[in-house]
Design a protein around this motif. Structure first.
Motif, PDB file in Angstrom:
ATOM      1  N   ASP A  64      12.237   9.763 -18.450  1.00  0.00           N
ATOM      2  CA  ASP A  64      12.060   8.337 -18.177  1.00  0.00           C
ATOM      3  C   ASP A  64      12.693   7.940 -16.843  1.00  0.00           C
ATOM      4  N   ARG A  65      13.905   8.397 -16.620  1.00  0.00           N
ATOM      5  CA  ARG A  65      14.613   8.037 -15.386  1.00  0.00           C
ATOM      6  C   ARG A  65      13.885   8.591 -14.162  1.00  0.00           C
ATOM      7  N   ALA A  66      13.418   9.828 -14.281  1.00  0.00           N
ATOM      8  CA  ALA A  66      12.750  10.462 -13.147  1.00  0.00           C
ATOM      9  C   ALA A  66      11.373   9.854 -12.890  1.00  0.00           C
ATOM     10  N   ALA A  67      10.598   9.644 -13.943  1.00  0.00           N
ATOM     11  CA  ALA A  67       9.254   9.101 -13.770  1.00  0.00           C
ATOM     12  C   ALA A  67       9.286   7.714 -13.149  1.00  0.00           C
ATOM     13  N   ALA A  68      10.309   6.922 -13.483  1.00  0.00           N
ATOM     14  CA  ALA A  68      10.443   5.582 -12.908  1.00  0.00           C
ATOM     15  C   ALA A  68      10.643   5.635 -11.398  1.00  0.00           C
ATOM     16  N   LEU A  69      11.094   6.783 -10.888  1.00  0.00           N
ATOM     17  CA  LEU A  69      11.282   6.970  -9.452  1.00  0.00           C
ATOM     18  C   LEU A  69      10.149   7.805  -8.840  1.00  0.00           C
ATOM     19  N   LYS A  70       9.056   7.943  -9.583  1.00  0.00           N
ATOM     20  CA  LYS A  70       7.824   8.588  -9.117  1.00  0.00           C
ATOM     21  C   LYS A  70       7.959  10.099  -8.940  1.00  0.00           C
ATOM     22  N   PHE A  71       8.904  10.730  -9.632  1.00  0.00           N
ATOM     23  CA  PHE A  71       8.909  12.186  -9.731  1.00  0.00           C
ATOM     24  C   PHE A  71       7.783  12.607 -10.661  1.00  0.00           C
ATOM     25  N   ASN A  72       7.185  13.772 -10.380  1.00  0.00           N
ATOM     26  CA  ASN A  72       6.056  14.203 -11.212  1.00  0.00           C
ATOM     27  C   ASN A  72       6.213  15.618 -11.768  1.00  0.00           C
ATOM     28  N   ALA A  73       7.415  16.198 -11.675  1.00  0.00           N
ATOM     29  CA  ALA A  73       7.639  17.532 -12.237  1.00  0.00           C
ATOM     30  C   ALA A  73       9.040  17.618 -12.822  1.00  0.00           C
ATOM     31  N   LEU A  74       9.139  18.180 -14.028  1.00  0.00           N
ATOM     32  CA  LEU A  74      10.414  18.481 -14.665  1.00  0.00           C
ATOM     33  C   LEU A  74      10.551  19.985 -14.757  1.00  0.00           C
ATOM     34  N   HIS A  75      11.445  20.549 -13.980  1.00  0.00           N
ATOM     35  CA  HIS A  75      11.742  21.977 -13.987  1.00  0.00           C
ATOM     36  C   HIS A  75      12.857  22.199 -15.008  1.00  0.00           C
ATOM     37  N   LEU A  76      12.567  22.949 -16.057  1.00  0.00           N
ATOM     38  CA  LEU A  76      13.557  23.236 -17.103  1.00  0.00           C
ATOM     39  C   LEU A  76      14.071  24.662 -16.928  1.00  0.00           C
ATOM     40  N   HIS A  77      15.360  24.786 -16.663  1.00  0.00           N
ATOM     41  CA  HIS A  77      16.017  26.087 -16.532  1.00  0.00           C
ATOM     42  C   HIS A  77      16.400  26.527 -17.945  1.00  0.00           C
TER      43      HIS A  77
ATOM     44  N   GLU B 192       0.869  -1.172   0.000  1.00  0.00           N
ATOM     45  CA  GLU B 192       0.000   0.000   0.000  1.00  0.00           C
ATOM     46  C   GLU B 192       0.903   1.218   0.000  1.00  0.00           C
ATOM     47  N   ASP B 193       0.634   2.159  -0.905  1.00  0.00           N
ATOM     48  CA  ASP B 193       1.590   3.248  -1.089  1.00  0.00           C
ATOM     49  C   ASP B 193       0.884   4.532  -1.493  1.00  0.00           C
ATOM     50  N   ALA B 194       1.463   5.639  -1.072  1.00  0.00           N
ATOM     51  CA  ALA B 194       0.969   6.973  -1.426  1.00  0.00           C
ATOM     52  C   ALA B 194       2.104   7.961  -1.186  1.00  0.00           C
ATOM     53  N   PRO B 195       2.126   9.070  -1.924  1.00  0.00           N
ATOM     54  CA  PRO B 195       3.227  10.031  -1.770  1.00  0.00           C
ATOM     55  C   PRO B 195       3.073  10.890  -0.520  1.00  0.00           C
ATOM     56  N   ARG B 196       4.214  11.234   0.065  1.00  0.00           N
ATOM     57  CA  ARG B 196       4.223  12.159   1.195  1.00  0.00           C
ATOM     58  C   ARG B 196       3.940  13.587   0.728  1.00  0.00           C
ATOM     59  N   PHE B 197       4.579  13.997  -0.380  1.00  0.00           N
ATOM     60  CA  PHE B 197       4.446  15.361  -0.879  1.00  0.00           C
ATOM     61  C   PHE B 197       3.839  15.363  -2.278  1.00  0.00           C
ATOM     62  N   ALA B 198       3.057  16.412  -2.553  1.00  0.00           N
ATOM     63  CA  ALA B 198       2.366  16.508  -3.845  1.00  0.00           C
ATOM     64  C   ALA B 198       3.324  16.808  -4.989  1.00  0.00           C
ATOM     65  N   TYR B 199       4.360  17.604  -4.720  1.00  0.00           N
ATOM     66  CA  TYR B 199       5.302  18.031  -5.762  1.00  0.00           C
ATOM     67  C   TYR B 199       6.618  17.286  -5.558  1.00  0.00           C
ATOM     68  N   ARG B 200       7.026  16.557  -6.607  1.00  0.00           N
ATOM     69  CA  ARG B 200       8.271  15.780  -6.534  1.00  0.00           C
ATOM     70  C   ARG B 200       9.023  16.033  -7.848  1.00  0.00           C
ATOM     71  N   GLY B 201      10.031  16.892  -7.780  1.00  0.00           N
ATOM     72  CA  GLY B 201      10.610  17.384  -9.008  1.00  0.00           C
ATOM     73  C   GLY B 201      12.077  17.077  -9.204  1.00  0.00           C
ATOM     74  N   VAL B 202      12.462  17.124 -10.464  1.00  0.00           N
ATOM     75  CA  VAL B 202      13.865  17.198 -10.865  1.00  0.00           C
ATOM     76  C   VAL B 202      14.012  18.434 -11.741  1.00  0.00           C
ATOM     77  N   MET B 203      15.170  19.053 -11.679  1.00  0.00           N
ATOM     78  CA  MET B 203      15.443  20.202 -12.540  1.00  0.00           C
ATOM     79  C   MET B 203      16.605  19.877 -13.456  1.00  0.00           C
ATOM     80  N   LEU B 204      16.489  20.288 -14.710  1.00  0.00           N
ATOM     81  CA  LEU B 204      17.583  20.151 -15.661  1.00  0.00           C
ATOM     82  C   LEU B 204      17.904  21.522 -16.234  1.00  0.00           C
TER      83      LEU B 204
END
Length: 511
Positions: free
Chosen positions: A154-167, A125-137
């Motif tokens: 692909d790498r980030a989504a496989a680890l359940k990240f849900n935001a890509l911050h593009l600088h 049984e699983d659920a996220p602690r935080f709503a925003y889980r990001g990586v930035m490139l």
């Protein structure tokens, strides 16, 4: 007995996982069928085929012996439940994202079983602690093509990240095409750190990235960093920027890392920060920003636009406060939520919805924490990105050929793992935190292989900080458990094309 012999290798750690080593596993074969939700079935089939070469068929309705994927009410957003038995697997979730994340977990559980493949008997049984889980490139210091960005998704989504911050913009280059301001890519996109080639995303390219991210249940958060980090803007529109402010700090960086001092009208290829500024009291500046953020808002379906606001050393405190108030209001008027680095917390008049992103240290210095607390006082929230824990571009060890060390570095995997978001800033609790983001700055990185070498396995530590229960509150949420689980996932990551770096902390599985 090692932890990996008892606890299946899943990252990020689930809320609860019960396994029975004596129970028979579910065996994958060419006749395996995935039944139920079509999108989740496609995602899971892709994972299984990448890992094993077996491409399960899809059935709309449940069949005997199938992997069943079902929407089921109950549970928070993005949550899921998995039950694996010898005869079948049942994955349920209240939404599409939960099914997707459950599929990622099943992919991690997959293991060699003699000459075949199996998934051990577990109940999760699983659920996220935080709503925003990001990586930035950061694609401004060095530019990366669309395929590289998609691989990182692909790498980030496989680890359940849900935001890509593009600088997308910095002193070294502008990276996204805008019809309202064409000179930005015509004139200001051709340079990178060290004299390397530049580049930019056409509007079609950017749309492709956004669409691909959405297919992996990630939003894109575009950042145009202002009022500093804007030397490239001045190449295209010199009337909008001030002359570089050449402080002793700037000269020290040039002496340490090489390159030339920034010069008005000349592309900047160095690594110094904080010397550039837009013209704060010129209305043409705000016309420019209205064009840029307005067009970018129309290209980006996600809820956020990032306005930067960090290291504005070429802007006076008074001018900075005036500017940040105006630019965050401008973004809010576009029906987007502004995000700004924590320095913006010093600005009175900041739009009250602005989310702060804390890049300071695990032990705050120089008033970093006070600036960050402003966002909570305004009724908004923070994204935690402590630089000396989860800045993925920090050297992982003193001998690393890539990366920097300014954030109390090198940053070991153990330090990247053994911190908790609520323990950083006094007065900031769970409700004040929107989530966690792991940035990847690219001054020293040029290829996907470079990105992987710096990301893994520390990106997995960031994923656990963002998704899992607080550090030390569950058997899996410990440093010894994490390092073994990370090592055991090596075959999964290699199947995705990741070349894993040598690590003093992790023994990579050859399975």
């Amino acid at each position: 007995m090692s932890l990996s012999a008892v606890i299946p290798a899943v990252i990020p750690a689930p809320v609860s996982l019960a396994s029975d080593a004596s129970a028979p596993a579910f065996r994958l074969s060419a006749s395996t069928v995935i039944a139920g939700d079509a999108d989740a079935a496609t995602a899971l089939a892709r994972i299984l085929e990448t890992r094993t070469g077996i491409a399960p068929a899809h059935a709309d309705a449940d069949v005997a012996g199938a992997i069943a994927l079902r929407r089921a009410p109950g549970g928070p957003a993005e949550s899921y439940r998995v039950t694996v038995e010898a005869a079948s697997i049942l994955l349920t979730a209240p939404d599409a994202a939960g099914l997707f994340y459950g599929a990622q977990t099943l992919g991690q559980l997959l293991q060699r079983d003699g000459t075949g493949w199996s998934i051990p008997a577990v109940s999760i049984e699983d659920a996220p602690r935080f709503a925003y889980r990001g990586v930035m490139l950061d694609v401004a210091r060095h530019f990366f093509p669309v395929e590289t960005v998609k691989a990182y998704i692909d790498r980030a989504a496989a680890l359940k990240f849900n935001a890509l911050h593009l600088h997308l913009a910095d002193d070294q280059g502008w990276r996204v095409q805008l019809e309202s301001r064409p000179r930005l890519t015509e004139v200001a996109s051709g340079s990178s750190v060290g004299g390397d080639p530049g580049g930019f995303y056409t509007k079609a390219d950017y749309g492709e990235i956004v669409a691909y991210a959405a297919s992996q249940h990630m939003i894109v958060v575009p950042e145009i960093d202002v009022p500093g980090h804007t030397h490239a803007v001045g190449l295209a529109y010199p009337e909008l920027v001030e002359a570089p402010v050449l402080s002793e700090h700037i000269r020290e960086i040039v002496r340490e890392y090489g390159g030339d001092l920034p010069t008005t009208g000349v592309p900047y290829e160095g690594m110094a920060v904080g010397f550039s500024s837009l013209r704060i009291h010129d209305e043409a500046t705000y016309d420019f920003l209205a064009d840029v953020f307005g067009e970018l808002a129309g290209m980006t379906p996600g809820p956020y636009l990032h306005v930067g606001g960090d290291e504005a050393l070429g802007t006076s405190a008074e001018d900075f406060a005036e500017f940040m108030g105006r630019v965050t209001s401008l973004v809010a008027d576009l029906d987007k939520t502004p995000i700004a680095w924590h320095e913006a917390g010093s600005a009175e008049g900041l739009d009250e919805e602005t989310i702060g992103q804390y890049w300071g240290f695990l032990t705050p210095t120089d008033g970093m924490d006070e600036k960050a607390r402003t966002f909570a006082r305004n009724g908004s929230q923070l994204i935690l990105s402590p630089a000396d824990a989860i800045y993925l571009d920090m050297k992982p060890s003193p001998s690393s050929a890539l990366g920097l060390t300014w954030a109390n570095g090198p940053t070991s995997l153990e330090r990247a793992y053994t911190w908790d978001p609520v323990a950083i800033i006094d007065g900031i609790g769970e409700r004040d935190i929107l989530g966690v983001e792991a940035p990847m700055w690219t001054e020293t990185l040029r290829t996907l292989a470079d990105i992987d070498a710096m990301a893994f396995p520390r990106i997995a530590a960031a994923a656990e900080a963002a998704w899992s229960v607080p550090l030390g509150t569950a058997p899996m949420r410990t440093w010894p458990s994490f390092r073994e689980r990370a090592g055991a996932l090596a075959p999964v990551w290699r199947s995705m094309g990741v070349t894993l770096p040598a690590s003093d902390d992790v023994s990579w599985s050859a399975g």
